[in-house]
Write a protein that holds these residues in place. Structure first.
Motif, short mmCIF file in Angstrom:
data_model
loop_
_atom_site.label_atom_id
_atom_site.label_comp_id
_atom_site.label_asym_id
_atom_site.label_seq_id
_atom_site.Cartn_x
_atom_site.Cartn_y
_atom_site.Cartn_z
N THR A 118 72.23 -91.27 -26.49
CA THR A 118 70.79 -90.96 -26.56
C THR A 118 70.54 -89.47 -26.64
N HIS A 119 71.59 -88.66 -26.48
CA HIS A 119 71.47 -87.20 -26.63
C HIS A 119 72.81 -86.64 -27.09
N PRO A 120 72.89 -85.35 -27.39
CA PRO A 120 74.12 -84.78 -27.96
C PRO A 120 75.37 -85.03 -27.11
N LYS A 146 73.35 -88.97 -33.50
CA LYS A 146 73.09 -87.88 -32.55
C LYS A 146 74.12 -86.79 -32.79
N PRO A 147 73.78 -85.53 -32.46
CA PRO A 147 74.73 -84.44 -32.70
C PRO A 147 75.98 -84.56 -31.83
N PRO A 204 81.97 -89.44 -16.24
CA PRO A 204 82.46 -90.33 -17.31
C PRO A 204 81.35 -91.15 -17.94
N ASP A 205 80.42 -90.48 -18.59
CA ASP A 205 79.26 -91.16 -19.16
C ASP A 205 79.29 -91.24 -20.69
N GLY A 206 80.41 -90.82 -21.29
CA GLY A 206 80.52 -90.88 -22.74
C GLY A 206 79.98 -89.66 -23.46
N TYR A 207 79.51 -88.67 -22.71
CA TYR A 207 78.91 -87.49 -23.33
C TYR A 207 79.82 -86.27 -23.32
N THR A 208 81.06 -86.46 -22.85
CA THR A 208 82.07 -85.40 -22.94
C THR A 208 83.39 -86.04 -23.35
N LEU A 209 83.91 -85.60 -24.49
CA LEU A 209 85.17 -86.08 -25.01
C LEU A 209 86.08 -84.88 -25.25
N MET A 210 87.38 -85.10 -25.36
CA MET A 210 88.29 -83.98 -25.57
C MET A 210 89.33 -84.26 -26.64
N PHE A 211 89.48 -83.30 -27.55
CA PHE A 211 90.57 -83.30 -28.50
C PHE A 211 91.69 -82.47 -27.88
N SER A 212 92.81 -83.12 -27.63
CA SER A 212 93.92 -82.42 -27.01
C SER A 212 95.23 -82.95 -27.56
N LEU A 225 73.59 -107.14 -8.46
CA LEU A 225 74.78 -106.86 -9.26
C LEU A 225 74.57 -107.28 -10.71
N GLY A 226 73.90 -108.42 -10.88
CA GLY A 226 73.61 -108.89 -12.23
C GLY A 226 72.70 -107.94 -12.97
N PHE A 227 71.65 -107.44 -12.27
CA PHE A 227 70.74 -106.47 -12.89
C PHE A 227 71.49 -105.18 -13.22
N ALA A 228 72.37 -104.75 -12.32
CA ALA A 228 73.13 -103.51 -12.55
C ALA A 228 74.04 -103.65 -13.76
N SER A 229 74.70 -104.82 -13.89
CA SER A 229 75.58 -105.05 -15.02
C SER A 229 74.79 -105.07 -16.33
N ALA A 230 73.63 -105.71 -16.27
CA ALA A 230 72.77 -105.77 -17.47
C ALA A 230 72.30 -104.37 -17.86
N ALA A 231 71.95 -103.56 -16.85
CA ALA A 231 71.48 -102.19 -17.12
C ALA A 231 72.60 -101.36 -17.71
N THR A 232 73.83 -101.52 -17.18
CA THR A 232 74.98 -100.78 -17.69
C THR A 232 75.27 -101.16 -19.13
N ALA A 233 75.22 -102.47 -19.42
CA ALA A 233 75.46 -102.94 -20.78
C ALA A 233 74.42 -102.38 -21.73
N ALA A 234 73.17 -102.35 -21.27
CA ALA A 234 72.09 -101.80 -22.10
C ALA A 234 72.32 -100.32 -22.37
N ASP A 235 72.75 -99.58 -21.32
CA ASP A 235 73.03 -98.16 -21.48
C ASP A 235 74.16 -97.94 -22.48
N ASP A 236 75.21 -98.78 -22.40
CA ASP A 236 76.33 -98.66 -23.33
C ASP A 236 75.88 -98.91 -24.76
N ASP A 237 75.01 -99.89 -24.95
CA ASP A 237 74.51 -100.20 -26.29
C ASP A 237 73.65 -99.07 -26.84
N ALA A 238 72.91 -98.41 -25.94
CA ALA A 238 72.01 -97.34 -26.36
C ALA A 238 72.75 -96.03 -26.62
N TRP A 239 73.93 -95.89 -26.05
CA TRP A 239 74.69 -94.64 -26.21
C TRP A 239 74.97 -94.37 -27.67
#
Length: 327
Positions: free
Chosen positions: A31-33, A63-64, A87-95, A15-29
């Motif tokens: 990484t693509h359009p 990133k674009p 829900p990975d941060g790569y789709t957002l909506m203006f509504s 669980l600790g490794f998973a949390s660390a990996a998630t935090a790292a992914d959030d910091d890196a976001w």
């Protein structure tokens, strides 16, 4: 006992490794359009706002950010798409309130829950409307318009951008508050409704400010009042309904930015911060005024609270006016 302890320790480490990996992914976001879903066709308010902020986000995050138009059914099509997206941060909506408050109470069977299925990021702008009439109508003021309508109940007509649109609901609430009865003529969009005013097909309609501001200035239409409690910076000469005696009248749609429910709060916070920074730029404020939009300062928590209040407000209005289209 030792085996149980070893298993517990292993789970804790995982669980600790998973949390660390998630935090790292959030910091890196990102990484693509990133997709910015505009719940409208090209030129609609969500599209305009999306394109204004896409450039700012692309510069800020490196990133674009690509605007993708998903029109249809007052934002329902776009909302269904985003609600079911990862829900990975790569789709957002203006509504706006149409998809997130009005349509869900008009028809509860839309396939998405406006509160549970989205992560609010930030409010952006409020979109007031103006009660507009042809200049040859025998009513030059709001009081005269109400009096004229009362003299001939059911004979005058008002237009909207479609059944269930903010324009329709605004006039329904206005009619209920003032005791008038007008025939509803739904058009396919706000521009078509304004054309109906210009040709005399209808006698009144609540319109978005960009569609009528020049027509009012040139005398081709008359603006009777604004739908919000404060005058619009775009048309400061036009009083509010509240000022003209319809106390507390305040009906408008608010546009904001949301993500699928479950999107990382850290990513949400980063987007909210950049949106707030962009909206504070003087050039952005000038552009919003030109578009008839009033800038809002509601961060994530305040916007989330507003969405619940907005839903309750329109739910009460729709039930009171018996406008619900499905059970």
């Amino acid at each position: 006992m030792r085996m149980k302890t070893s298993i517990a320790l292993a789970l804790t480490l995982l669980l600790g490794f998973a949390s660390a990996a998630t935090a790292a992914d959030d910091d890196a976001w990102p990484t693509h359009p990133v997709r910015l879903i505009a719940a409208s066709g090209p030129g609609g308010n969500p599209d305009v706002m999306g394109r204004l902020l896409a450039d700012k986000f692309s510069q800020a995050f490196g990133k674009p950010f690509i605007v993708e138009n998903v029109p249809g059914a007052g934002g329902i099509v776009a909302a269904n798409l985003v609600a079911k997206t990862q829900p990975d941060g790569y789709t957002l909506m203006f509504s706006d309130s149409g998809a997130l408050a009005i349509n869900p109470v008009l028809n509860p069977n839309l396939g998405y829950d406006p509160i549970k299925d989205f992560a609010p990021i930030t409010a952006l702008v409020t979109l007031p409307t103006i009660l507009s009439t042809p200049p040859d109508l025998a009513a030059k003021t709001l009081d005269e318009f109400i009096a004229l309508a009362k003299k001939q109940p059911g004979k005058m007509s008002f237009g909207s951008a479609g059944a269930g649109s903010i324009h329709h609901l605004t006039f329904a609430i206005f009619a209920e508050r003032t005791g008038i009865d007008l025939l509803h003529v739904p058009y396919r969009g706000g521009s078509a409704m304004v054309n109906g005013l210009l040709t005399g097909e209808i006698q009144a309609g609540w319109s978005g400010i960009p569609n009528v501001i020049e027509l009012i200035a040139s005398g081709k239409l008359r603006g009777l009042c604004v739908s919000t409690l404060q005058r619009s910076p775009s048309t400061p000469q036009i009083a509010t309904c509240d000022e003209l005696g319809i106390k507390g009248f305040n009906v408008a749609t608010m546009m904001g930015l949301v993500a699928p429910a479950g999107t990382s709060p850290k990513i949400v916070a980063r987007i909210q911060a950049e949106a707030a920074k962009a909206m504070r730029e003087p050039a952005m404020a000038t552009r919003m005024t030109q578009l008839g939009m009033v800038m809002e300062e509601k961060g994530t928590e305040n916007y989330a609270a507003f969405l619940k209040e907005d839903l309750a407000r329109y739910d009460q209005a729709v039930k009171k006016l018996n406008l619900q289209t499905a059970k």
